[in-house]
Design a protein around this motif. Structure first.
Motif, short mmCIF file in Angstrom:
data_model
loop_
_atom_site.label_atom_id
_atom_site.label_comp_id
_atom_site.label_asym_id
_atom_site.label_seq_id
_atom_site.Cartn_x
_atom_site.Cartn_y
_atom_site.Cartn_z
N PHE A 108 -34.36 -3.85 11.89
CA PHE A 108 -35.56 -3.80 11.05
C PHE A 108 -36.23 -5.17 10.95
CE2 PHE A 108 -33.36 0.10 9.63
CZ PHE A 108 -34.41 0.99 9.79
N GLY A 109 -35.43 -6.22 11.00
CA GLY A 109 -35.98 -7.58 10.98
C GLY A 109 -36.89 -7.82 12.18
N LYS A 110 -36.46 -7.33 13.35
CA LYS A 110 -37.28 -7.49 14.56
C LYS A 110 -38.59 -6.72 14.42
CE LYS A 110 -33.58 -8.59 17.73
NZ LYS A 110 -32.34 -7.95 18.20
N MET A 111 -38.51 -5.55 13.75
CA MET A 111 -39.74 -4.79 13.53
C MET A 111 -40.73 -5.57 12.69
SD MET A 111 -39.06 -0.83 13.67
CE MET A 111 -39.44 -0.51 11.99
N TYR A 112 -40.21 -6.44 11.81
CA TYR A 112 -41.10 -7.28 11.00
C TYR A 112 -41.49 -8.55 11.74
CZ TYR A 112 -40.23 -4.56 6.76
OH TYR A 112 -40.18 -3.58 5.82
N GLY A 113 -41.04 -8.68 13.00
CA GLY A 113 -41.45 -9.83 13.80
C GLY A 113 -40.54 -11.04 13.67
N LEU A 114 -39.38 -10.87 13.03
CA LEU A 114 -38.44 -11.99 12.92
C LEU A 114 -37.61 -12.07 14.21
CD1 LEU A 114 -37.09 -11.36 9.29
CD2 LEU A 114 -38.76 -13.08 9.98
N THR A 115 -37.31 -13.29 14.66
CA THR A 115 -36.49 -13.45 15.87
C THR A 115 -35.58 -14.68 15.72
OG1 THR A 115 -38.27 -14.77 16.85
CG2 THR A 115 -38.13 -12.46 17.56
N GLY A 116 -34.63 -14.79 16.65
CA GLY A 116 -33.80 -16.00 16.80
C GLY A 116 -33.09 -16.43 15.53
N THR A 117 -33.11 -17.76 15.29
CA THR A 117 -32.36 -18.29 14.13
C THR A 117 -33.02 -17.88 12.82
OG1 THR A 117 -33.58 -20.35 14.38
CG2 THR A 117 -31.34 -20.30 15.27
N GLU A 118 -34.33 -17.69 12.82
CA GLU A 118 -35.01 -17.26 11.59
C GLU A 118 -34.47 -15.90 11.16
OE1 GLU A 118 -39.17 -16.36 11.98
OE2 GLU A 118 -39.54 -16.61 9.83
N LEU A 119 -34.32 -15.01 12.16
CA LEU A 119 -33.79 -13.68 11.88
C LEU A 119 -32.34 -13.77 11.40
CD1 LEU A 119 -33.93 -10.55 11.94
CD2 LEU A 119 -33.34 -10.66 14.37
N SER A 120 -31.51 -14.52 12.12
CA SER A 120 -30.09 -14.52 11.74
C SER A 120 -29.88 -15.19 10.39
CB SER A 120 -29.21 -15.15 12.82
OG SER A 120 -29.63 -16.45 13.09
N ARG A 121 -30.69 -16.19 10.09
CA ARG A 121 -30.57 -16.83 8.77
C ARG A 121 -30.96 -15.86 7.66
NH1 ARG A 121 -34.08 -21.46 8.90
NH2 ARG A 121 -33.08 -22.09 10.84
N ARG A 122 -32.04 -15.13 7.90
CA ARG A 122 -32.51 -14.17 6.89
C ARG A 122 -31.47 -13.06 6.69
NH1 ARG A 122 -34.65 -13.91 2.29
NH2 ARG A 122 -35.71 -11.97 1.80
N ASP A 124 -28.28 -13.29 7.20
CA ASP A 124 -27.16 -13.89 6.46
C ASP A 124 -27.43 -13.91 4.97
OD1 ASP A 124 -25.38 -14.46 8.48
OD2 ASP A 124 -26.25 -16.44 8.91
N GLU A 125 -28.62 -14.35 4.60
CA GLU A 125 -28.99 -14.42 3.17
C GLU A 125 -28.89 -13.05 2.51
OE1 GLU A 125 -32.50 -17.80 3.64
OE2 GLU A 125 -33.04 -15.84 2.79
N ILE A 126 -29.39 -12.06 3.24
CA ILE A 126 -29.44 -10.71 2.66
C ILE A 126 -28.05 -10.10 2.55
CG2 ILE A 126 -30.21 -8.34 3.16
CD1 ILE A 126 -32.90 -9.58 3.91
N VAL A 127 -27.25 -10.30 3.59
CA VAL A 127 -25.88 -9.78 3.55
C VAL A 127 -25.13 -10.35 2.33
CG1 VAL A 127 -23.67 -10.01 4.74
CG2 VAL A 127 -25.68 -9.23 6.01
N ASP A 128 -25.38 -11.63 2.05
CA ASP A 128 -24.76 -12.25 0.86
C ASP A 128 -25.35 -11.67 -0.42
OD1 ASP A 128 -23.00 -13.85 2.17
OD2 ASP A 128 -24.34 -15.59 2.25
N PHE A 129 -26.67 -11.52 -0.43
CA PHE A 129 -27.32 -11.05 -1.66
C PHE A 129 -26.84 -9.64 -2.02
CE2 PHE A 129 -30.66 -8.96 -4.10
CZ PHE A 129 -30.78 -9.85 -5.15
N VAL A 155 -32.86 -4.00 3.63
CA VAL A 155 -33.94 -3.78 4.61
C VAL A 155 -35.30 -4.03 3.95
CG1 VAL A 155 -35.12 -2.02 6.01
CG2 VAL A 155 -32.62 -2.18 6.05
N GLY A 156 -35.43 -3.58 2.72
CA GLY A 156 -36.70 -3.77 1.99
C GLY A 156 -37.02 -5.23 1.69
N LEU A 157 -36.00 -6.10 1.80
CA LEU A 157 -36.18 -7.51 1.44
C LEU A 157 -36.42 -8.42 2.64
CD1 LEU A 157 -33.25 -7.88 -1.12
CD2 LEU A 157 -35.69 -7.78 -1.64
N LEU A 158 -36.27 -7.87 3.86
CA LEU A 158 -36.25 -8.71 5.07
C LEU A 158 -37.47 -9.62 5.22
CD1 LEU A 158 -34.75 -6.16 7.59
CD2 LEU A 158 -33.96 -8.52 7.32
N HIS A 159 -38.65 -9.11 4.94
CA HIS A 159 -39.85 -9.91 5.16
C HIS A 159 -40.26 -10.71 3.93
CE1 HIS A 159 -41.23 -6.27 3.28
NE2 HIS A 159 -42.46 -6.71 3.16
#
Ligand SMILES: Nc1ncnc2c1ncn2[C@@H]1O[C@H](COP(=O)(O)OP(=O)(O)O)[C@@H](O)[C@H]1O
Ligand SMILES: [Mg+2]
Length: 338
Positions: A108-122, A124-129, A155-159
Motif C-alpha cells: 500500500f505504501g508503494k501505491m501512495y508513491g513511497l519507495t526505497g528507504t523512505e518507504l521502509s522507514r515509514r 518501521d514507524e507504523i509497525v511500532d505504532f 495502512v490508513g496512516l502510510l501517507h
C-alpha cells in the motif's frame, strides 16, 4: 493562519436506488464541522448512514447533493488535494491474507508513491505504532481480528495524513483488542496530533474517547456536542433499567409508569437477545425495560410498586447517571442497542 476547522460538511445527502426502483434516502442533508486535533464521533444504530457519510467525505462515493471540504479543499471538486490530507480505515478489512503485515504495508505504501528507504522507514514507524513489530513478518491470515484491524489502521496512516476516518473499528473483535484499538485512537490524537473521525454504534466507547459527538439516526444528525452538552439537552435525566423475565410488557403498564410516577418521561421495553454475547450471561433475562426519569432514585420505589402490582418479573434494577444511551432514547423513543 491555519483554519481551526479540518472538515466542513454541508448539506450532504445520498439517495440510493433500491431493488424495486424505490428511493433509499441513506443520508439527508448532514452538516458537520470537525475541528483540527479533535476526536469526533458519529454515533448511531446500524443503518443510520454512518458508512455512507464517511464514504462520501472520503471521496469514495459521489454525493447526491452537498459537499465536504477537507482542510479547505472540496472533496468533489479538488479530490486529490483533499485526499492527500486524509487516511481511511474502512469498516471491512482490506488486506492481502497470504502476505505478511509488512508486505501489506509495503504494497500500500508503494501505491501512495513511497519507495526505497523512505518507504521502509515509514513502515518501521507504523509497525511500532500499531505494536506489531514481533509479528510483522507473519501472514495476515494467521492474525486475530484485532491484529488485522491494527494493520488496517496502519495502512490508513502510510501517507502521513492529518486526519483519519475510522468506520466501526471495534466491531467483531474481542474486548482486549477493542481496548487496544481505542488506545490507538487516543494515541493518534495525543502523539501524532491527528484529527480523528470515528464511527460506532456503541455508546460506551464513543462516550469514552470523543471530544465531540454527533448522533445520527435515519440519515440525519439529531444532536451534536460534547458529552456534557448532549446530556444537558435531556435535562439530566437518569436512566433506569429493569431486566425482566418476560417476553413482552403491556403498553398499558409502560404508560402507567409514565403517568403515575413523578419525573418519568419515557418507558420502553425491548426484547433482550442473550446470544449477542454482550457481557450478558443471565439466561433468564428476556427483556429490558428502560425508563428515563428526573431524579431516578426517587422514582424507583413507586416504579417497583407498580411493577409488583402488575406482577412484572423484575430480575434486577439499575439506576445510571445520564449517558448517551439516555440521550438517544430521549430523542428517538428507541434504545440505541437495537
Ligand atoms: N449501495 C447501497 N444501495 C442501496 N442502499 C444502501 C447502499 N448502501 C447503504 N444503503 C442503505 O443506506 C442506509 C444507510 O447505510 P449505512 O451508511 O451503511 O449505515 P451505517 O453505516 O450507519 O450502518 C441503510 O438503509 C442501507 O441499507
Ligand atoms: Mg456502517
Amino acid at each position: 493562519m491555519q483554519s481551526q476547522v479540518m472538515v466542513e460538511v454541508r448539506d450532504l445527502a445520498k439517495t440510493f436506488k433500491g431493488k424495486n426502483g424505490d428511493d433509499i434516502q441513506a443520508v439527508k442533508g448532514v452538516q458537520l464541522d470537525i475541528r483540527r486535533g479533535e476526536i469526533y464521533s458519529l454515533l448511531g444504530p446500524n443503518g443510520a448512514g454512518k458508512t455512507t457519510t464517511i464514504s462520501m467525505i472520503s471521496g469514495l462515493l459521489a454525493p447526491t447533493r452537498g459537499d465536504a471540504r477537507i482542510g479547505g479543499h472540496s472533496i468533489t471538486r479538488e479530490p486529490l488535494q483533499a485526499k492527500q490530507l486524509l487516511g481511511v480505515v474502512p469498516q471491512e478489512i482490506a488486506l492481502y491474507p497470504t502476505l505478511s503485515a509488512r508486505q501489506n504495508l509495503d504494497f500500500f505504501g508503494k501505491m501512495y508513491g513511497l519507495t526505497g528507504t523512505e518507504l521502509s522507514r515509514r513502515v518501521d514507524e507504523i509497525v511500532d505504532f500499531i505494536d506489531l513489530r514481533e509479528r510483522q513478518n507473519d501472514r495476515i491470515e494467521t492474525f486475530s481480528g484485532g491484529m488485522k484491524r491494527r494493520v488496517n489502521i496502519g495502512v490508513g496512516l502510510l501517507h502521513k495524513p492529518q486526519l483519519i476516518y475510522m468506520d466501526e473499528p471495534t466491531v467483531g473483535i474481542d474486548p482486549q483488542n477493542r481496548r487496544r484499538v481505542l488506545d490507538t485512537v487516543q494515541r493518534l490524537q495525543q502523539e501524532m496530533g491527528m484529527t480523528v473521525l470515528y464511527t460506532s454504534h456503541l455508546m460506551e466507547e464513543v462516550q469514552e474517547i470523543s471530544d465531540r459527538i454527533a448522533i445520527i439516526d435515519h440519515g440525519e444528525i439529531i444532536a451534536e456536542g460534547t458529552l456534557g452538552e448532549l446530556i444537558q439537552q435531556i435535562g439530566e435525566e437518569d436512566r433506569l433499567t429493569f431486566k425482566v423475565g418476560t417476553q413482552s410488557v403491556p403498553d398499558a403498564l409502560l404508560a402507567q409508569f409514565k403517568q403515575e410516577v413523578e419525573g418519568v418521561t419515557s418507558a420502553v421495553y425491548e426484547r433482550h437477545d442473550v446470544t449477542n454475547g454482550e457481557s450478558e450471561t443471565l439466561a433468564q433475562v428476556d427483556g429490558i425495560v428502560t425508563i428515563m426519569a428526573k431524579r431516578g432514585r426517587k422514582a424507583l420505589p413507586d416504579l417497583l410498586r407498580i411493577a409488583d402490582d402488575a406482577e412484572l418479573d423484575v430480575l434486577s434494577v439499575e439506576v445510571r447517571e445520564p449517558d448517551l444511551e439516555g440521550v438517544f432514547l430521549h430523542l428517538t423513543g428507541r434504545a440505541l442497542r437495537d
